[in-house]
Design a protein around this motif. Structure first.
Motif, PDB file in Angstrom:
ATOM      1  N   SER A 143       0.905  -1.318  -0.133  1.00 52.48           N
ATOM      2  CA  SER A 143      -0.036  -0.025  -0.131  1.00 52.48           C
ATOM      3  C   SER A 143       0.921   1.239   0.029  1.00 52.48           C
ATOM      4  CB  SER A 143      -0.897  -0.123   1.142  1.00 52.48           C
ATOM      5  OG  SER A 143      -0.113  -0.130   2.321  1.00 52.48           O
ATOM      6  N   GLY A 144       0.217   2.428  -0.328  1.00 55.45           N
ATOM      7  CA  GLY A 144       0.973   3.740  -0.078  1.00 55.45           C
ATOM      8  C   GLY A 144       1.321   4.255  -1.549  1.00 55.45           C
ATOM      9  N   TRP A 145       1.942   5.106  -1.455  1.00 53.66           N
ATOM     10  CA  TRP A 145       2.600   5.858  -2.657  1.00 53.66           C
ATOM     11  C   TRP A 145       3.973   6.018  -2.916  1.00 53.66           C
ATOM     12  CZ3 TRP A 145      -0.838   8.696  -5.695  1.00 53.66           C
ATOM     13  CH2 TRP A 145      -0.413   9.633  -6.968  1.00 53.66           C
ATOM     14  N   LEU A 146       4.249   5.480  -4.226  1.00 52.76           N
ATOM     15  CA  LEU A 146       5.960   5.065  -4.463  1.00 52.76           C
ATOM     16  C   LEU A 146       6.764   6.161  -4.503  1.00 52.76           C
ATOM     17  CD1 LEU A 146       7.781   2.752  -4.813  1.00 52.76           C
ATOM     18  CD2 LEU A 146       7.553   3.031  -7.176  1.00 52.76           C
ATOM     19  N   GLN A 147       7.814   6.252  -3.778  1.00 54.45           N
ATOM     20  CA  GLN A 147       8.783   7.618  -3.733  1.00 54.45           C
ATOM     21  C   GLN A 147      10.011   7.372  -4.537  1.00 54.45           C
ATOM     22  OE1 GLN A 147       8.765   8.220   0.320  1.00 54.45           O
ATOM     23  NE2 GLN A 147       7.779  10.363   0.071  1.00 54.45           N
ATOM     24  N   HIS A 148      10.602   6.150  -3.897  1.00 52.14           N
ATOM     25  CA  HIS A 148      12.116   6.174  -4.389  1.00 52.14           C
ATOM     26  C   HIS A 148      12.409   4.495  -4.737  1.00 52.14           C
ATOM     27  CE1 HIS A 148      13.088  10.180  -3.054  1.00 52.14           C
ATOM     28  NE2 HIS A 148      12.405   9.910  -1.981  1.00 52.14           N
ATOM     29  N   TYR A 149      13.484   4.636  -5.627  1.00 51.22           N
ATOM     30  CA  TYR A 149      13.618   3.075  -6.201  1.00 51.22           C
ATOM     31  C   TYR A 149      15.149   3.056  -6.508  1.00 51.22           C
ATOM     32  CZ  TYR A 149      13.745  -0.387  -9.910  1.00 51.22           C
ATOM     33  OH  TYR A 149      14.020  -1.649 -10.609  1.00 51.22           O
ATOM     34  N   GLY A 150      15.941   1.855  -5.919  1.00 54.75           N
ATOM     35  CA  GLY A 150      17.219   1.673  -6.449  1.00 54.75           C
ATOM     36  C   GLY A 150      17.567   0.271  -5.998  1.00 54.75           C
ATOM     37  N   ALA A 151      18.609  -0.342  -6.214  1.00 52.00           N
ATOM     38  CA  ALA A 151      19.219  -1.422  -5.997  1.00 52.00           C
ATOM     39  C   ALA A 151      19.094  -1.796  -4.487  1.00 52.00           C
ATOM     40  CB  ALA A 151      20.934  -1.623  -6.310  1.00 52.00           C
ATOM     41  N   TRP A 152      19.093  -0.817  -3.589  1.00 55.69           N
ATOM     42  CA  TRP A 152      18.647  -1.048  -2.273  1.00 55.69           C
ATOM     43  C   TRP A 152      17.297  -1.544  -1.893  1.00 55.69           C
ATOM     44  CZ3 TRP A 152      15.370   2.654  -1.055  1.00 55.69           C
ATOM     45  CH2 TRP A 152      15.103   3.461  -2.056  1.00 55.69           C
ATOM     46  N   GLY A 153      16.579  -1.102  -2.732  1.00 52.85           N
ATOM     47  CA  GLY A 153      14.909  -1.445  -2.542  1.00 52.85           C
ATOM     48  C   GLY A 153      13.959  -0.097  -2.865  1.00 52.85           C
ATOM     49  N   PHE A 154      12.872   0.003  -2.217  1.00 56.41           N
ATOM     50  CA  PHE A 154      12.169   1.075  -2.412  1.00 56.41           C
ATOM     51  C   PHE A 154      11.796   1.816  -1.269  1.00 56.41           C
ATOM     52  CE2 PHE A 154      11.446  -2.944  -4.819  1.00 56.41           C
ATOM     53  CZ  PHE A 154      11.174  -2.445  -6.159  1.00 56.41           C
ATOM     54  N   THR A 155      11.399   3.033  -1.258  1.00 59.91           N
ATOM     55  CA  THR A 155      10.347   3.825  -0.352  1.00 59.91           C
ATOM     56  C   THR A 155       9.026   4.330  -0.902  1.00 59.91           C
ATOM     57  OG1 THR A 155      11.147   5.865  -0.641  1.00 59.91           O
ATOM     58  CG2 THR A 155      12.572   4.504   0.627  1.00 59.91           C
ATOM     59  N   THR A 156       8.080   4.108   0.231  1.00 57.71           N
ATOM     60  CA  THR A 156       6.693   4.590  -0.055  1.00 57.71           C
ATOM     61  C   THR A 156       6.380   5.659   0.891  1.00 57.71           C
ATOM     62  OG1 THR A 156       5.624   2.740   1.162  1.00 57.71           O
ATOM     63  CG2 THR A 156       6.337   2.459  -0.959  1.00 57.71           C
ATOM     64  N   SER A 157       5.229   6.303   0.617  1.00 56.64           N
ATOM     65  CA  SER A 157       4.719   7.322   1.851  1.00 56.64           C
ATOM     66  C   SER A 157       3.222   6.632   2.044  1.00 56.64           C
ATOM     67  CB  SER A 157       4.703   8.562   1.531  1.00 56.64           C
ATOM     68  OG  SER A 157       3.955   8.987   0.094  1.00 56.64           O
ATOM     69  N   ILE A 158       2.473   7.088   3.084  1.00 61.25           N
ATOM     70  CA  ILE A 158       1.315   6.498   3.442  1.00 61.25           C
ATOM     71  C   ILE A 158       0.414   6.995   2.103  1.00 61.25           C
ATOM     72  CG2 ILE A 158      -0.631   6.963   4.877  1.00 61.25           C
ATOM     73  CD1 ILE A 158       1.190   6.938   7.201  1.00 61.25           C
ATOM     74  N   SER A 159       0.418   8.189   1.963  1.00 64.01           N
ATOM     75  CA  SER A 159      -0.572   8.540   0.539  1.00 64.01           C
ATOM     76  C   SER A 159       0.258   9.717  -0.039  1.00 64.01           C
ATOM     77  CB  SER A 159      -1.676   9.062   1.257  1.00 64.01           C
ATOM     78  OG  SER A 159      -1.605  10.334   1.796  1.00 64.01           O
ATOM     79  N   ARG A 160      -0.286  10.100  -1.147  1.00 65.93           N
ATOM     80  CA  ARG A 160       0.448  11.019  -1.963  1.00 65.93           C
ATOM     81  C   ARG A 160       0.668  12.446  -1.389  1.00 65.93           C
ATOM     82  NH1 ARG A 160      -1.429  15.040  -5.954  1.00 65.93           N
ATOM     83  NH2 ARG A 160      -0.214  15.328  -7.480  1.00 65.93           N
ATOM     84  N   THR A 161      -0.198  12.788  -0.062  1.00 66.29           N
ATOM     85  CA  THR A 161       0.093  13.926   0.596  1.00 66.29           C
ATOM     86  C   THR A 161       0.246  13.705   1.889  1.00 66.29           C
ATOM     87  OG1 THR A 161      -2.410  13.689   1.188  1.00 66.29           O
ATOM     88  CG2 THR A 161      -1.796  14.997  -0.827  1.00 66.29           C
ATOM     89  N   ASN A 162       0.565  12.402   2.398  1.00 60.59           N
ATOM     90  CA  ASN A 162       1.209  12.142   3.589  1.00 60.59           C
ATOM     91  C   ASN A 162       2.594  11.802   3.737  1.00 60.59           C
ATOM     92  OD1 ASN A 162       1.784  10.873   6.240  1.00 60.59           O
ATOM     93  ND2 ASN A 162      -0.560  10.546   6.651  1.00 60.59           N
ATOM     94  N   PRO A 163       3.626  12.331   4.175  1.00 53.92           N
ATOM     95  CA  PRO A 163       5.065  11.799   4.059  1.00 53.92           C
ATOM     96  C   PRO A 163       5.450  10.769   4.792  1.00 53.92           C
ATOM     97  CG  PRO A 163       4.966  13.893   5.141  1.00 53.92           C
ATOM     98  CD  PRO A 163       3.599  13.709   4.834  1.00 53.92           C
ATOM     99  N   TRP A 164       4.665  10.374   5.802  1.00 55.27           N
ATOM    100  CA  TRP A 164       5.335   9.107   6.619  1.00 55.27           C
ATOM    101  C   TRP A 164       5.537   8.082   5.820  1.00 55.27           C
ATOM    102  CZ3 TRP A 164       3.218   8.105  12.021  1.00 55.27           C
ATOM    103  CH2 TRP A 164       2.988   9.117  12.820  1.00 55.27           C
ATOM    104  N   PHE A 165       6.742   7.632   6.002  1.00 54.69           N
ATOM    105  CA  PHE A 165       7.275   6.411   5.092  1.00 54.69           C
ATOM    106  C   PHE A 165       7.594   5.266   5.660  1.00 54.69           C
ATOM    107  CE2 PHE A 165      10.915   8.544   7.221  1.00 54.69           C
ATOM    108  CZ  PHE A 165      11.925   7.359   7.194  1.00 54.69           C
ATOM    109  N   THR A 166       7.568   4.170   4.475  1.00 56.52           N
ATOM    110  CA  THR A 166       8.049   2.688   4.698  1.00 56.52           C
ATOM    111  C   THR A 166       9.092   2.552   3.934  1.00 56.52           C
ATOM    112  OG1 THR A 166       5.700   2.269   5.363  1.00 56.52           O
ATOM    113  CG2 THR A 166       7.343   0.577   4.374  1.00 56.52           C
TER     114      THR A 166
END
Length: 378
Positions: free
Chosen positions: A198-221
């Motif tokens: 779930s969430g909104w995709l933010q970053h991608y690399g050989a190390w993996g991915f980061t997402t935020s809770i939503s497009r307007t919520n920056p809490w990240f995974t």
């Protein structure tokens, strides 16, 4: 601590080994509304999803109106620079030649747009009336028609080191979506599913991915390369990944930290002490140099900080508040970035990593062009 993830015939002014300081003071109160500002600029909303011509439903819209000539004389022998610009609130993005003759070319109506590491591929999200809703994702080669990949993208991210590698989440806001990747260098758009998330995709690399809770919520995974959660729902915003440091994020009220993408172990980053906001970072300079766009604790200084791979400060360059377009040349020898401080001119700065000199060219701003969102460097 802030948490945040423009033609007339140009008149040019060149300055060697200096960067002019033209900005107006930004009141300290901006710190309180910084998150709202970045959401408005990085995540604009608009009308319905980008309208496509009925005869070519999978092709980005074109226009029959001849766009204006932006320039008629080459400005730099190196590097050759073009911009991708977009109205601040979302709208028709343009591909604008800068250091060589040419005409601005309209691309399509979008709410977000960016290019890959090589400047060869481009991706964009269509507009939507709902700021948090899934959107059409367009992908293609720069200068060619863009094709729609999905109508329900929850964010996308180019691989931070490998050209032509893109990831996106396909789904709806209220349910888990499918995290997918595409390798455009293979000549096909075959999708590979990584995981359900779930969430909104933010970053991608050989190390993996980061997402935020939503497009307007920056809490990240943070997710591993295989899509397994490493850290979930952390209160803050990810700025990017530095190979020698880790995932760089600003945590609410506590400052800037580096996270190990494999273990989620965190450590404070002393090099960023005194910086209220880390707007963006660009990795790719020679010998692992890194550029970080920042605003100071009083919001009266706005800089691009140049670090070596050990995160030792090498140089400080003048910048402006809110995210500014910034990229390294393909060989890592020069950093190119824009400085738009809401005055009557915008500057393009070329920083030479070998000797620390700068070349600056400024031009009158044109409100019809909008905000520089990406820089293409040949």
């Amino acid at each position: 601590m802030g948490v945040l993830d423009r033609g007339d015939e140009p008149e040019f002014v060149f300055e060697q080994q200096s960067v002019s300081r033209r900005r107006n003071p930004i009141p300290l109160a901006l710190g309180v509304i910084a998150l709202a500002a970045i959401l408005a600029t990085q995540w604009p909303s608009g009308s319905e999803t980008a309208t496509l011509p009925p005869e070519t439903p999978n092709t980005a819209p074109t226009t029959t109106t001849a766009p204006p000539v932006v320039d008629s004389t080459p400005l730099f022998d190196f590097p050759r620079v073009s911009f991708i610009t977009m109205p601040v609130g979302g709208g028709v993005a343009q591909l604008v030649p800068y250091s060589a003759p040419g005409e601005a070319r309209p691309l399509l109506e979008v709410s977000d747009i960016s290019v890959d590491k090589s400047g060869t591929w481009i991706a964009a999200l269509g507009t939507q009336s709902d700021a948090t809703a899934a959107r059409v994702l367009f992908i293609g080669a720069v200068g060619r028609p863009l094709q729609s990949v999905t109508s329900t993208a929850l964010g996308f991210a180019w691989h931070d080191t490998e050209p032509g590698q893109i990831a996106f989440i396909e789904g709806e806001e209220s349910t888990a979506g499918s995290l997918r990747t595409i390798d455009l260098t293979t000549g096909s758009k075959e999708e590979t599913e990584v995981t359900q998330t779930s969430g909104w995709l933010q970053h991608y690399g050989a190390w993996g991915f980061t997402t935020s809770i939503s497009r307007t919520n920056p809490w990240f995974t943070i997710l591993s390369p295989g899509g397994e959660p490493v850290l979930q729902d952390e209160p803050g915003a990810v700025v990017g990944h530095i190979p020698s440091v880790g995932i760089v994020a600003t945590l609410i009220d506590t400052g800037h930290y580096a996270f190990d993408p494999a273990t989620a172990q965190r450590k404070k980053i002393p090099a960023f002490t005194g910086q209220e906001v880390l707007w963006d970072l660009a990795v790719g300079g020679s010998r692992g140099m890194i550029a970080v766009q920042t605003s100071g604790a009083d919001f009266r200084r706005h800089d691009v900080l140049i670090f070596n791979r050990l995160l030792e400060l090498v140089d400080v360059l003048d910048s402006a508040p809110l995210p500014q377009a910034m990229t390294w040349s393909p060989d890592g020898s020069k950093l190119v970035f824009t400085v738009d401080d809401f005055g009557d001119r915008t500057s393009v700065v070329v920083y030479d990593a070998a000797d620390g000199t700068t070349l600056e060219a400024s031009y009158p701003e044109d409100g019809s062009r909008g905000q520089n969102r990406a820089i293409l460097v040949d």
